[in-house]
Scaffold this motif. Sequence first.
Motif, PDB file in Angstrom:
ATOM      1  N   LEU A  60      23.149 -23.985 -23.006  1.00 48.85           N
ATOM      2  CA  LEU A  60      24.354 -24.817 -23.137  1.00 48.85           C
ATOM      3  C   LEU A  60      25.502 -24.227 -22.333  1.00 48.85           C
ATOM      4  CD1 LEU A  60      24.239 -25.730 -26.921  1.00 48.85           C
ATOM      5  CD2 LEU A  60      23.859 -27.285 -24.994  1.00 48.85           C
ATOM      6  N   THR A  64      27.057 -26.014 -19.176  1.00 53.05           N
ATOM      7  CA  THR A  64      28.487 -26.329 -19.228  1.00 53.05           C
ATOM      8  C   THR A  64      29.176 -25.832 -17.967  1.00 53.05           C
ATOM      9  OG1 THR A  64      28.511 -26.356 -21.644  1.00 53.05           O
ATOM     10  CG2 THR A  64      30.625 -25.990 -20.544  1.00 53.05           C
ATOM     11  N   PHE A  67      28.702 -28.420 -15.476  1.00 53.36           N
ATOM     12  CA  PHE A  67      29.631 -29.530 -15.692  1.00 53.36           C
ATOM     13  C   PHE A  67      31.007 -29.206 -15.122  1.00 53.36           C
ATOM     14  CE2 PHE A  67      26.754 -31.523 -18.724  1.00 53.36           C
ATOM     15  CZ  PHE A  67      27.081 -32.858 -18.613  1.00 53.36           C
ATOM     16  N   TYR A 122      31.653 -25.962 -26.299  1.00 52.98           N
ATOM     17  CA  TYR A 122      31.245 -26.453 -24.986  1.00 52.98           C
ATOM     18  C   TYR A 122      31.675 -27.900 -24.739  1.00 52.98           C
ATOM     19  CZ  TYR A 122      28.205 -22.369 -25.234  1.00 52.98           C
ATOM     20  OH  TYR A 122      27.718 -21.094 -25.367  1.00 52.98           O
ATOM     21  N   ASP A 125      34.831 -28.808 -22.159  1.00 52.22           N
ATOM     22  CA  ASP A 125      34.528 -28.627 -20.740  1.00 52.22           C
ATOM     23  C   ASP A 125      33.600 -29.718 -20.229  1.00 52.22           C
ATOM     24  OD1 ASP A 125      36.112 -26.403 -20.317  1.00 52.22           O
ATOM     25  OD2 ASP A 125      34.511 -24.977 -20.729  1.00 52.22           O
ATOM     26  N   ARG A 126      32.679 -30.148 -21.044  1.00 56.25           N
ATOM     27  CA  ARG A 126      31.761 -31.205 -20.632  1.00 56.25           C
ATOM     28  C   ARG A 126      32.464 -32.560 -20.595  1.00 56.25           C
ATOM     29  NH1 ARG A 126      25.661 -30.409 -21.966  1.00 56.25           N
ATOM     30  NH2 ARG A 126      25.445 -28.204 -21.579  1.00 56.25           N
TER      31      ARG A 126
END
Length: 195
Positions: A60, A64, A67, A122, A125-126
């Motif tokens: 993840l 991230t 992303f 997370y 940020d995504r």
Amino acid sequence: MGRRSDHSRAELEELILAAGHTLLAETGYAGFSAREVAKRVGYSVGTLYNVFESHDDLMLAINTRTFVEWAAWISARLERAGEDRIAVLVDSYFDFATANRNLWMAIYDHRLPEGAAFPDRYAQDRRTLTLIVEQEIARVLPPERAHEAGPLTRSLLATVHGHCVFALNGTFALLEERHPRDAALARVREALAAA
């Protein structure tokens, strides 16, 4: 491998993320190994899992980071965009996926176990990437329909994503679609015109 204490926790997290991101770019999700990441940073796998809770947490975090890079990629392109910002969004999607194929595919190849909650740390940020697209969609909608930008953005992302996946995995070639990027942009334009 013996214990090391050369780095603070924050430094170690960054080392692991950078090495993991590089490895994922090289090998893709199927070839990714936490053991190899640990080897590359010169720490044990145990140390890696003291910094990240699990393999899923590590993935993840790495995804991230992708992303974040993707959002920066699209933002930079939009800064140089002319009037047709929707075409820039579609092109940027395809270009990022093509230039960063293993990283891009890993976002979708890694799945949390059934019923596992997506960690809040997370999520923001995504979300940045989707918000960039949503702002651009809202700009082309009539003011009275701007509140529909969120749901429409998610549908349009799914449309472009599907076209991009089919382009990269060869499905469109089998279907004799020679211009999947143009087809994706046409579907987006149709949806926006209908809205």
